[in-house]
Design a protein around this motif. Structure first.
Motif, PDB file in Angstrom:
ATOM      1  N   VAL A  65      -3.179   4.656   0.639  1.00 23.94           N
ATOM      2  CA  VAL A  65      -4.391   4.279   1.473  1.00 23.94           C
ATOM      3  C   VAL A  65      -5.515   4.039  -0.097  1.00 23.94           C
ATOM      4  O   VAL A  65      -6.345   3.217   0.262  1.00 23.94           O
ATOM      5  CB  VAL A  65      -4.956   5.365   2.109  1.00 23.94           C
ATOM      6  CG1 VAL A  65      -6.397   5.194   2.611  1.00 23.94           C
ATOM      7  CG2 VAL A  65      -3.899   5.595   3.324  1.00 23.94           C
ATOM      8  N   ARG A  66      -5.312   4.724  -1.131  1.00 24.71           N
ATOM      9  CA  ARG A  66      -6.216   4.321  -2.070  1.00 24.71           C
ATOM     10  C   ARG A  66      -6.031   2.985  -2.761  1.00 24.71           C
ATOM     11  O   ARG A  66      -6.864   2.630  -3.567  1.00 24.71           O
ATOM     12  CB  ARG A  66      -6.280   5.621  -3.088  1.00 24.71           C
ATOM     13  CG  ARG A  66      -6.529   6.976  -2.645  1.00 24.71           C
ATOM     14  CD  ARG A  66      -6.153   8.091  -3.194  1.00 24.71           C
ATOM     15  NE  ARG A  66      -4.666   8.061  -3.059  1.00 24.71           N
ATOM     16  CZ  ARG A  66      -3.936   8.896  -4.060  1.00 24.71           C
ATOM     17  NH1 ARG A  66      -4.400   9.390  -4.882  1.00 24.71           N
ATOM     18  NH2 ARG A  66      -2.595   8.763  -3.889  1.00 24.71           N
ATOM     19  N   ASN A  67      -4.483   2.554  -2.832  1.00 25.18           N
ATOM     20  CA  ASN A  67      -4.443   1.375  -3.378  1.00 25.18           C
ATOM     21  C   ASN A  67      -3.417   0.481  -2.579  1.00 25.18           C
ATOM     22  O   ASN A  67      -2.404   0.437  -2.493  1.00 25.18           O
ATOM     23  CB  ASN A  67      -3.602   1.800  -4.711  1.00 25.18           C
ATOM     24  CG  ASN A  67      -3.397   0.595  -5.514  1.00 25.18           C
ATOM     25  OD1 ASN A  67      -4.076  -0.421  -5.241  1.00 25.18           O
ATOM     26  ND2 ASN A  67      -2.534   0.611  -6.540  1.00 25.18           N
ATOM     27  N   PRO A  68      -4.161  -0.169  -1.203  1.00 31.72           N
ATOM     28  CA  PRO A  68      -3.234  -0.778  -0.326  1.00 31.72           C
ATOM     29  C   PRO A  68      -2.675  -2.202  -1.055  1.00 31.72           C
ATOM     30  O   PRO A  68      -3.363  -2.504  -2.111  1.00 31.72           O
ATOM     31  CB  PRO A  68      -4.515  -1.333   0.814  1.00 31.72           C
ATOM     32  CG  PRO A  68      -5.676  -1.072  -0.053  1.00 31.72           C
ATOM     33  CD  PRO A  68      -5.442  -0.028  -1.235  1.00 31.72           C
ATOM     34  N   GLU A 121      -3.001  -6.483   2.417  1.00 30.19           N
ATOM     35  CA  GLU A 121      -3.923  -5.879   3.328  1.00 30.19           C
ATOM     36  C   GLU A 121      -5.430  -6.071   3.011  1.00 30.19           C
ATOM     37  O   GLU A 121      -6.169  -6.171   3.644  1.00 30.19           O
ATOM     38  CB  GLU A 121      -3.509  -4.536   3.423  1.00 30.19           C
ATOM     39  CG  GLU A 121      -2.046  -4.180   4.173  1.00 30.19           C
ATOM     40  CD  GLU A 121      -1.978  -2.675   3.986  1.00 30.19           C
ATOM     41  OE1 GLU A 121      -2.842  -1.728   3.861  1.00 30.19           O
ATOM     42  OE2 GLU A 121      -0.720  -2.268   4.279  1.00 30.19           O
ATOM     43  N   VAL A 122      -5.664  -6.141   1.581  1.00 30.39           N
ATOM     44  CA  VAL A 122      -6.936  -6.250   1.091  1.00 30.39           C
ATOM     45  C   VAL A 122      -7.510  -7.717   1.538  1.00 30.39           C
ATOM     46  O   VAL A 122      -8.411  -7.960   2.006  1.00 30.39           O
ATOM     47  CB  VAL A 122      -6.870  -6.093  -0.510  1.00 30.39           C
ATOM     48  CG1 VAL A 122      -8.467  -6.453  -0.888  1.00 30.39           C
ATOM     49  CG2 VAL A 122      -6.768  -4.616  -0.804  1.00 30.39           C
ATOM     50  N   ALA A 127     -10.507  -8.531   4.075  1.00 29.33           N
ATOM     51  CA  ALA A 127     -11.690  -9.455   3.683  1.00 29.33           C
ATOM     52  C   ALA A 127     -11.796 -10.600   4.521  1.00 29.33           C
ATOM     53  O   ALA A 127     -13.110 -10.977   4.917  1.00 29.33           O
ATOM     54  CB  ALA A 127     -11.296  -9.757   2.238  1.00 29.33           C
ATOM     55  N   LEU A 128     -10.642 -11.053   4.944  1.00 23.64           N
ATOM     56  CA  LEU A 128     -10.810 -12.138   6.073  1.00 23.64           C
ATOM     57  C   LEU A 128     -11.554 -11.783   7.194  1.00 23.64           C
ATOM     58  O   LEU A 128     -12.360 -12.610   7.815  1.00 23.64           O
ATOM     59  CB  LEU A 128      -9.504 -12.786   6.367  1.00 23.64           C
ATOM     60  CG  LEU A 128      -8.784 -13.768   5.484  1.00 23.64           C
ATOM     61  CD1 LEU A 128      -7.468 -14.084   6.030  1.00 23.64           C
ATOM     62  CD2 LEU A 128      -9.680 -14.960   5.437  1.00 23.64           C
ATOM     63  N   GLU A 188       0.437 -13.321   4.764  1.00 25.85           N
ATOM     64  CA  GLU A 188       1.675 -12.579   4.733  1.00 25.85           C
ATOM     65  C   GLU A 188       2.061 -12.051   3.420  1.00 25.85           C
ATOM     66  O   GLU A 188       2.540 -10.778   3.298  1.00 25.85           O
ATOM     67  CB  GLU A 188       2.786 -13.615   5.147  1.00 25.85           C
ATOM     68  CG  GLU A 188       2.687 -13.708   6.607  1.00 25.85           C
ATOM     69  CD  GLU A 188       3.891 -14.199   7.110  1.00 25.85           C
ATOM     70  OE1 GLU A 188       4.630 -14.826   6.411  1.00 25.85           O
ATOM     71  OE2 GLU A 188       4.186 -14.017   8.320  1.00 25.85           O
ATOM     72  N   GLU A 189       1.847 -12.561   2.331  1.00 24.56           N
ATOM     73  CA  GLU A 189       2.456 -12.302   0.792  1.00 24.56           C
ATOM     74  C   GLU A 189       1.185 -12.712  -0.024  1.00 24.56           C
ATOM     75  O   GLU A 189       1.191 -13.838  -0.241  1.00 24.56           O
ATOM     76  CB  GLU A 189       3.868 -12.816   0.780  1.00 24.56           C
ATOM     77  CG  GLU A 189       4.327 -12.259  -0.370  1.00 24.56           C
ATOM     78  CD  GLU A 189       5.766 -12.825  -0.782  1.00 24.56           C
ATOM     79  OE1 GLU A 189       6.286 -12.594  -1.880  1.00 24.56           O
ATOM     80  OE2 GLU A 189       6.278 -13.523   0.031  1.00 24.56           O
TER      81      GLU A 189
END
Length: 153
Positions: free
Chosen positions: A4-7, A11-12, A16-17, A32-33
């Motif tokens: 969770v501290r470094n997703p 995911e980031v 943001a989107l 996706e990647e």
């Protein structure tokens, strides 16, 4: 399981989107990647059609354009720099009747050039080309964007 501290970077980008480009999120654009020098995003055909039953051109434009930001998040120091798009051209090749996947890459030498120039000058332009394909692998569009990595003020 992700930390969770470094997703993971994808995911980031997806978070943001959702927060900064909600229209892209509502289209279903999904990173996706995403890794240093590479980004791939998808968008569903459902809900993104036009008046003659294929994917709307603006949706294709969007899924191609967001790759510049995704690659920048993965490749550069976001505490120091942010990306912006200066120009983007799209060539439509075939009508998209399925979900679409957009992919783009920046090689390591170009990443280093951009980072060095941005550190020295506060900004650096770069070109990013993306290929957009349907689920059968047919190229439906290609983009060429002029992006800029810019230092936070």
């Amino acid at each position: 399981m992700s930390d969770v501290r470094n997703p993971p970077i994808a995911e980031v980008v997806n978070s943001a989107l959702e927060q900064t480009i909600p229209v892209a999120h509502r289209m279903g654009v999904y990173a996706e990647e995403v890794r240093r020098g590479y980004a791939a995003a998808t968008v569903p055909v459902e809900g993104n059609g036009n008046h003659f039953g294929v994917m709307y051109a603006g949706v294709l434009f969007t899924v191609g354009e967001i790759l510049g930001g995704a690659i920048a998040v993965a490749s550069f120091d976001t505490a120091r720099f942010y990306p912006l798009v200066k120009d983007l051209r799209i060539v439509f090749r075939k009508p998209a009747t399925t979900a679409v996947r957009a992919q783009a890459t920046l090689d390591e030498a170009e990443i280093e050039r951009i980072a060095t120039e941005a550190a020295a000058n506060g900004k650096a332009d770069f070109v990013l080309r993306a290929v957009l394909s349907d689920t059968g692998g047919v190229v439906v569009a290609e983009t060429e964007g002029l992006y800029q990595l810019r230092a936070h003020q």
